[in-house]
Design an enzyme around this catalytic site. Structure first.
Site, mmCIF file in Angstrom:
data_model
loop_
_atom_site.group_PDB
_atom_site.id
_atom_site.type_symbol
_atom_site.label_atom_id
_atom_site.label_comp_id
_atom_site.label_asym_id
_atom_site.label_seq_id
_atom_site.Cartn_x
_atom_site.Cartn_y
_atom_site.Cartn_z
ATOM 1 N N GLY A 181 0.814 -1.218 0.000
ATOM 2 C CA GLY A 181 0.000 0.000 0.000
ATOM 3 C C GLY A 181 0.841 1.259 0.000
ATOM 4 N N GLY A 216 4.133 1.697 -0.965
ATOM 5 C CA GLY A 216 4.914 1.852 -2.195
ATOM 6 C C GLY A 216 4.026 2.267 -3.358
ATOM 7 N N PHE A 233 -13.077 0.306 16.767
ATOM 8 C CA PHE A 233 -11.806 -0.414 16.777
ATOM 9 C C PHE A 233 -11.067 -0.081 18.073
ATOM 10 C CE2 PHE A 233 -8.887 -2.739 13.946
ATOM 11 C CZ PHE A 233 -9.805 -3.295 13.070
ATOM 12 N N ASP A 238 13.582 -6.754 4.654
ATOM 13 C CA ASP A 238 14.695 -6.503 3.725
ATOM 14 C C ASP A 238 15.140 -5.038 3.725
ATOM 15 O OD1 ASP A 238 14.099 -9.113 3.221
ATOM 16 O OD2 ASP A 238 13.791 -8.895 1.064
ATOM 17 N N GLN A 258 4.234 -5.251 18.137
ATOM 18 C CA GLN A 258 2.850 -5.443 18.549
ATOM 19 C C GLN A 258 2.425 -6.902 18.459
ATOM 20 O OE1 GLN A 258 -0.650 -3.649 16.156
ATOM 21 N NE2 GLN A 258 -0.623 -2.668 18.154
ATOM 22 N N HIS A 265 -0.837 -9.029 18.296
ATOM 23 C CA HIS A 265 -2.277 -8.881 18.072
ATOM 24 C C HIS A 265 -2.981 -9.876 18.983
ATOM 25 C CE1 HIS A 265 -6.183 -8.620 16.252
ATOM 26 N NE2 HIS A 265 -5.773 -7.689 15.415
ATOM 27 N N LEU A 280 -4.541 -14.354 11.425
ATOM 28 C CA LEU A 280 -5.200 -13.268 12.146
ATOM 29 C C LEU A 280 -6.722 -13.338 12.065
ATOM 30 C CD1 LEU A 280 -4.696 -10.409 13.527
ATOM 31 C CD2 LEU A 280 -5.351 -9.515 11.312
ATOM 32 N N THR A 337 -9.393 -10.442 12.633
ATOM 33 C CA THR A 337 -9.331 -8.992 12.786
ATOM 34 C C THR A 337 -9.955 -8.493 14.083
ATOM 35 O OG1 THR A 337 -10.060 -6.884 11.874
ATOM 36 C CG2 THR A 337 -11.437 -8.760 11.371
ATOM 37 N N GLU A 338 -9.391 -7.359 14.548
ATOM 38 C CA GLU A 338 -9.972 -6.658 15.693
ATOM 39 C C GLU A 338 -11.392 -6.200 15.355
ATOM 40 O OE1 GLU A 338 -7.129 -4.231 18.007
ATOM 41 O OE2 GLU A 338 -8.390 -2.581 17.354
ATOM 42 N N ARG A 397 -4.239 -2.801 21.738
ATOM 43 C CA ARG A 397 -3.771 -4.185 21.599
ATOM 44 C C ARG A 397 -2.768 -4.604 22.665
ATOM 45 N NH1 ARG A 397 -3.384 -4.033 15.006
ATOM 46 N NH2 ARG A 397 -5.651 -4.132 14.754
ATOM 47 N N HIS A 434 2.518 -9.276 15.195
ATOM 48 C CA HIS A 434 1.692 -8.712 14.132
ATOM 49 C C HIS A 434 2.343 -7.533 13.420
ATOM 50 C CE1 HIS A 434 -2.020 -7.747 12.101
ATOM 51 N NE2 HIS A 434 -2.100 -6.572 12.648
ATOM 52 N N GLU A 471 5.354 0.280 6.766
ATOM 53 C CA GLU A 471 5.738 -0.408 8.001
ATOM 54 C C GLU A 471 7.247 -0.445 8.217
ATOM 55 O OE1 GLU A 471 3.476 -3.963 8.835
ATOM 56 O OE2 GLU A 471 4.856 -4.572 10.421
ATOM 57 N N ARG A 488 0.801 0.692 18.260
ATOM 58 C CA ARG A 488 -0.043 1.221 17.180
ATOM 59 C C ARG A 488 -1.510 0.909 17.444
ATOM 60 N NH1 ARG A 488 -2.373 -0.988 12.417
ATOM 61 N NH2 ARG A 488 -1.379 -3.013 12.714
ATOM 62 N N SER A 537 -2.318 1.778 10.523
ATOM 63 C CA SER A 537 -1.233 1.469 9.592
ATOM 64 C C SER A 537 -1.665 1.726 8.155
ATOM 65 C CB SER A 537 -0.758 0.029 9.732
ATOM 66 O OG SER A 537 0.166 -0.233 8.694
ATOM 67 N N LEU A 538 -2.847 1.223 7.781
ATOM 68 C CA LEU A 538 -3.311 1.496 6.408
ATOM 69 C C LEU A 538 -3.345 3.007 6.184
ATOM 70 C CD1 LEU A 538 -6.155 -1.129 5.764
ATOM 71 C CD2 LEU A 538 -3.743 -1.248 5.149
HETATM 72 C C1 LIG Z 1 -2.981 -10.105 8.641
HETATM 73 C C2 LIG Z 1 -2.822 -8.630 8.773
HETATM 74 C C3 LIG Z 1 -3.937 -7.812 8.903
HETATM 75 C C4 LIG Z 1 -3.795 -6.429 9.044
HETATM 76 N N1 LIG Z 1 -4.916 -5.632 9.156
HETATM 77 C C5 LIG Z 1 -4.781 -4.290 9.229
HETATM 78 C C6 LIG Z 1 -5.920 -3.429 9.260
HETATM 79 O O1 LIG Z 1 -7.057 -3.875 9.178
HETATM 80 N N2 LIG Z 1 -5.716 -2.099 9.342
HETATM 81 C C7 LIG Z 1 -4.466 -1.552 9.409
HETATM 82 O O2 LIG Z 1 -4.336 -0.331 9.474
HETATM 83 N N3 LIG Z 1 -3.359 -2.341 9.361
HETATM 84 C C8 LIG Z 1 -3.498 -3.690 9.272
HETATM 85 N N4 LIG Z 1 -2.375 -4.476 9.213
HETATM 86 C C9 LIG Z 1 -1.053 -3.832 9.103
HETATM 87 C C10 LIG Z 1 -0.850 -3.347 7.675
HETATM 88 O O3 LIG Z 1 -1.560 -4.142 6.777
HETATM 89 C C11 LIG Z 1 0.627 -3.359 7.280
HETATM 90 O O4 LIG Z 1 1.378 -2.675 8.229
HETATM 91 C C12 LIG Z 1 0.806 -2.682 5.925
HETATM 92 O O5 LIG Z 1 -0.056 -3.255 4.975
HETATM 93 C C13 LIG Z 1 2.220 -2.738 5.414
HETATM 94 O O6 LIG Z 1 2.238 -2.117 4.151
HETATM 95 P P1 LIG Z 1 3.595 -1.738 3.438
HETATM 96 O O7 LIG Z 1 3.263 -0.980 2.212
HETATM 97 O O8 LIG Z 1 4.504 -1.085 4.411
HETATM 98 O O9 LIG Z 1 4.255 -3.133 3.093
HETATM 99 P P2 LIG Z 1 3.682 -4.508 2.461
HETATM 100 O O10 LIG Z 1 2.272 -4.442 2.059
HETATM 101 O O11 LIG Z 1 4.103 -5.582 3.397
HETATM 102 O O12 LIG Z 1 4.527 -4.614 1.117
HETATM 103 C C14 LIG Z 1 5.923 -4.791 1.136
HETATM 104 C C15 LIG Z 1 6.405 -4.828 -0.303
HETATM 105 O O13 LIG Z 1 7.818 -4.822 -0.327
HETATM 106 C C16 LIG Z 1 8.272 -5.797 -1.241
HETATM 107 N N5 LIG Z 1 9.623 -6.177 -0.834
HETATM 108 C C17 LIG Z 1 10.063 -6.521 0.389
HETATM 109 N N6 LIG Z 1 11.373 -6.783 0.352
HETATM 110 C C18 LIG Z 1 11.775 -6.592 -0.923
HETATM 111 C C19 LIG Z 1 13.012 -6.699 -1.604
HETATM 112 N N7 LIG Z 1 14.134 -7.072 -0.989
HETATM 113 N N8 LIG Z 1 13.031 -6.435 -2.933
HETATM 114 C C20 LIG Z 1 11.912 -6.089 -3.612
HETATM 115 N N9 LIG Z 1 10.720 -5.955 -3.007
HETATM 116 C C21 LIG Z 1 10.662 -6.209 -1.686
HETATM 117 C C22 LIG Z 1 7.248 -6.891 -1.165
HETATM 118 O O14 LIG Z 1 7.292 -7.713 -2.312
HETATM 119 C C23 LIG Z 1 5.972 -6.070 -1.080
HETATM 120 O O15 LIG Z 1 5.569 -5.665 -2.365
HETATM 121 C C24 LIG Z 1 -2.502 -5.855 9.075
HETATM 122 C C25 LIG Z 1 -1.391 -6.676 8.934
HETATM 123 C C26 LIG Z 1 -1.540 -8.041 8.806
HETATM 124 C C27 LIG Z 1 -0.294 -8.877 8.726
#
Ligand SMILES: Cc1cc2nc3c(=O)[nH]c(=O)nc-3n(C[C@H](O)[C@H](O)[C@H](O)COP(=O)(O)OP(=O)(O)OC[C@H]3O[C@@H](n4cnc5c(N)ncnc54)[C@H](O)[C@@H]3O)c2cc1C
Length: 602
Positions: free
Chosen positions: A22, A24, A124, A226, A245, A247, A257, A259-260, A291, A358, A392, A403, A408-409
């Protein structure tokens, strides 16, 4: 065959984004729309990034279903963070939240709707009306598939804006020049095994979390930290890594998971006596306390012998009273998870749950524009030229020591957008990318060639498993000083084994063993940062709860063991020598008065 300079290919862009989650993809959308030449790298197809698994919702004070405003959201987030969050960044995020969500709506994100057509919002944990009076409905939701809806929407808008995706590419290391500026990354194309140097005016890390340093985790297998490993190896600090955190409701034994949003819809936690125990711990918010609070209460019930099951090692989440219709409408995935992972029909019986790792509150330190910052040596901060981080993997810091769910979203889209805007200006003002240094790929080549030349040694998976069991045992929901100190010694021992990981299969095409070995080199940096930062923090704050420092909530100097005099500060861990440094929390918001620290009860 070893990797040499001669077989490295070079590519050049305005901007490189590592990560198609989300954060990126929100940033890349801003950049592609501004006409920049953007490359987004991802280990997996973009819509398989962990964001797709987010269930419960995205927080914004739309006030569609109950009175709300951004200042209440701001207050809850500061309190939720246990006063470790930077109040300027928190104000920035909470003020922008409604517009960020409306923007997603206009992109076509399929939110659930109320009868009057407005976006559906559920309560929430930790989100309240009027500074803690009662729960508020702030989580904007698309059933229990909010992340899925969000990620697919962003992907489609990026396709429309002609963002270039490099799918199934793994970034290896940051390239820094003699001035310390970041001028690109090295990367491995998984399909061919080829190595590239990718050069750009700006590089944005959006690699997500590292929940896979723990054994029981709600995180995807690709969440190996990474970006954090890359930053640490490039000499940059990682901030507040002691705060992880748990969960409250991972399916016992499976980690998946629930969800909350379940508790948002009215589900409750019960112990072996059938008691709704959260009423004792958090009389006002009950099951909707934040949490860290709920996870500790659950562990306390289990410790005191009121756990359920043959080993009394879990509690139950009861949903049947919500009725099958609500469950199928609002929580369809939770229903499926119950059947598939616990063999439980949640419309009829309660489901076993335990606190499960989590989310990482810490990460690569940034400012509100996503620029990576480090101490300047005289009490201030300086910007690392050419490098940004969002999502994240970053620490801006809006979540502090704990958090709130849905934040996070929100963090992804608010700071993804703001980094996108800043990079656009920076890129337009910068004529060309800086030259790559002659030794740009040397460091990555030496890492790769060590694996290529290994003939015998450790299995990557054995080392990774030992990282996970160590972290699970020594950095859990409840910590003790002795156990953390022991954890530091153990994780250092595991770290010494990483250089002896051997790669048996040296083939180039789609060699996932090579990728896993490289991932362990990232996991270990995150694990060391976590363990060492945790053992050094002699207090209880948010998710960092240490028995030795526990105090009653009404202790005027140290409520619940929090020691603001000495420890209201951010930790910075450096890979070199495992050095720790600290920097102050920014208590002053942008426009509103500071939320003064006080005991955190609910
Ligand atoms: C099961 C679950 C439910 C959740 N529910 C909620 C919710 O309801 N509300 C909320 O606010 N938050 C929620 N969260 C937290 C939230 O979803 C995450 O913190 C957030 O989506 C992370 O987004 P991001 O863009 O940082 O990374 P991610 O979505 O994790 O994406 C990481 C990206 O980096 C890429 N990447 C990683 N390393 C490399 C590398 N070396 N080279 C190339 N690409 C790489 C991956 O391929 C991926 O595309 C939840 C988390 C989980 C695990």
């Amino acid at each position: 065959m070893s990797y040499t300079q001669a077989n490295i290919s070079k590519r050049k862009f305005d901007v490189i984004i590592v990560g198609a989650g989300g954060s990126g993809m929100r940033a890349s959308l801003q950049l592609s729309r501004a006409g920049l030449n953007v490359a987004v790298l991802s280990k997996v197809f973009p819509t398989r990034s962990h964001t797709v698994a987010a269930q419960g919702g995205i927080g914004a004070s739309l006030g569609n279903m109950s009175d709300d405003n951004w200042e209440w959201h701001f207050y809850d987030t500061v309190k939720g963070s246990d006063w470790l969050g930077d109040q300027d960044a928190i104000e920035f995020m909470c003020r922008q939240a409604p517009n960020a969500v409306y923007e997603l709506e206009h992109f076509g994100m399929p939110f659930d709707r109320n009868a009057d057509g407005t976006i559906y919002q559920r309560p929430f944990g930790g989100h309240t009306a009027n500074h803690g009076e009662k729960p508020v409905q702030r989580a904007c939701a698309a059933a229990d598939r909010t992340g899925h809806a969000l990620l697919h929407t962003l992907y489609q808008k990026n396709v429309e804006a002609r963002t270039q995706f490099f799918v199934e590419w793994m970034a290896l290391d940051l390239i820094r020049d003699a001035d310390g500026d970041v001028v690109g990354v090295t990367a491995l194309e998984l399909e061919t095994g080829e190595i590239y140097t990718l050069q750009a005016k700006a590089t944005l890390l959006a690699t997500g979390g590292a929940g896979r340093i723990f054994q029981a985790s709600t995180n995807a297998f690709i969440n190996t930290g990474d970006g954090l490993g890359m930053a640490a190896r490039a000499g940059l600090p990682l901030q507040d890594m002691e705060f992880w955190q748990f969960h409250p409701t991972g399916v016992a034994g499976a980690g998946v998971l629930l969800t909350e949003g379940c508790r948002g819809e009215g589900a409750i936690l019960i112990n072996s006596e059938g008691e709704r125990f959260m009423e004792r711990y958090a009389p006002t918010l009950k099951d909707l306390a934040p949490r860290d609070f709920v996870s500790r209460s659950m562990d306390q019930e289990i410790k005191e012998g009121r756990g359920c099951g043959p080993n009394k090692d879990y509690v139950l989440l009861k949903l049947d009273h919500l009725g099958a219709e609500t469950i199928h409408k609002r929580l369809p995935s939770v229903f499926e998870i119950g059947v598939n992972f616990a063999n439980v029909d949640i419309t009829k019986e309660p489901i076993p749950v335990v606190p499960t790792i989590h989310y990482q509150m810490g990460g690569i330190p940034t400012n509100i524009h996503g620029q990576v910052v480090t101490p300047d040596g005289s009490g201030g901060e300086k910007i690392v030229g050419g490098l940004y981080a969002v999502g994240e993997c970053s620490c801006v810091s809006v979540h502090g020591a704990n958090r709130l769910g849905t934040n996070s979203l929100l963090d992804l889209v608010v700071f993804g957008r703001s980094a996108g805007n800043h990079i656009t200006e920076y890129s337009k003002a910068t004529a060309a990318a800086k030259e790559l240094p002659a030794n740009a790929a040397d460091f990555s080549l030496s890492r790769l060639n060590r694996l290529e030349s290994s003939s015998s040694g450790e299995y990557a998976q054995d080392v990774a498993n030992d990282i996970r069991t160590t972290m699970q045992a020594h950095a859990g929901v409840f910590r003790t000083q002795a156990s953390m100190d022991e954890g530091v010694a153990k994780i250092k021992e595991v770290a010494e084994r990483v250089p002896s990981i051997a790669l048996k299969d040296k083939s180039k095409v789609w060699n996932t063993a090579r990728m896993e070995a490289l991932e362990v080199e990232n996991l270990i940096e995150v694990a060391k940062a976590t363990m060492i930062s945790a053992a050094a923090r002699h207090e209880c704050r948010g998710a960092h709860s240490v028995d030795d420092y526990d105090r009653p909530a009404d202790d005027a100097d140290f409520p619940l063991g929090r020691n603001d005099k000495e420890w209201m500060k951010h930790t910075l861990w450096y890979r070199e020598g495992n050095r720790l440094d600290y920097k102050p929390v920014r208590l002053k918001p942008l426009t509103v008065p500071t939320v003064p620290p006080k005991p955190r009860t609910f």
